[in-house]
Design a protein around this motif. Structure first.
Motif, PDB file in Angstrom:
ATOM      1  N   VAL A  33       0.869  -1.175   0.000  1.00 21.07           N
ATOM      2  CA  VAL A  33       0.000   0.000   0.000  1.00 21.07           C
ATOM      3  C   VAL A  33       0.907   1.227   0.000  1.00 21.07           C
ATOM      4  N   ASP A  35       0.540   5.411  -0.375  1.00 17.45           N
ATOM      5  CA  ASP A  35      -0.380   6.558  -0.407  1.00 17.45           C
ATOM      6  C   ASP A  35      -1.835   6.106  -0.515  1.00 17.45           C
ATOM      7  N   GLU A  37      -3.060   3.462  -1.817  1.00 16.38           N
ATOM      8  CA  GLU A  37      -3.368   2.640  -2.996  1.00 16.38           C
ATOM      9  C   GLU A  37      -2.653   1.289  -2.894  1.00 16.38           C
ATOM     10  N   ILE A  39      -0.919  -1.661  -4.483  1.00 20.57           N
ATOM     11  CA  ILE A  39      -0.182  -1.816  -5.740  1.00 20.57           C
ATOM     12  C   ILE A  39       0.443  -3.201  -5.757  1.00 20.57           C
ATOM     13  N   ALA A  79       2.411   3.678  -8.967  1.00 18.89           N
ATOM     14  CA  ALA A  79       1.618   4.662  -8.214  1.00 18.89           C
ATOM     15  C   ALA A  79       1.405   5.934  -9.034  1.00 18.89           C
TER      16      ALA A  79
END
Length: 124
Positions: A33, A35, A37, A39, A79
């Motif tokens: 993770v 920020d 998000e 990934i 990202a």
């Protein structure tokens, strides 16, 4: 930039060295993770990588500095909105710009079973 291992630790991620037979098809992979998000590439599902872990084959542990840098850069490029293939290519570009003249990085690439032979070495 902090060392790749420090940057990983600062983000709350861990590095796991797994048996090569378990990850041989990929050599390294992640599910993190960043920020807010999540990934990860599809291989993370194949391997069952838990959240906030980066896996590296035990075979390549001696080259952690390079491999973890690559994985970090790939994650950052993902990202930023790049797809997996483009993020991987951009991470390789970043490696080349940093380590093209590093003998240990070159040895790693020469030892790689497959997948890195395409890296150019200008002037050779």
């Amino acid at each position: 930039m902090a060392s790749p291992r420090e940057a990983i630790r600062e983000r709350g991620w861990t590095v796991e060295h797994v048996p090569h037979e378990e990850i041989a098809k990929y050599n390294a992979c992640y599910r993190v993770v960043l920020d807010g998000e999540l990934i990860y590439p599809p291989a993370a599902d194949d391997l069952g990588i838990p959240r906030n872990e980066i896996w590296v084959s035990e075979k390549w542990a001696k080259y952690d500095r390079f491999i973890l840098y690559h994985e970090l850069r790939e994650i950052e490029h993902r990202a930023a909105g790049h797809d997996k293939a483009t993020a991987h290519e951009l991470a390789e570009r970043d490696e080349r710009s940093l380590w093209l003249d590093n003998p240990r990085w070159r040895v790693m690439n020469a030892e790689w079973d497959e997948g890195r032979a395409h890296l150019p070495f200008p002037g050779e």
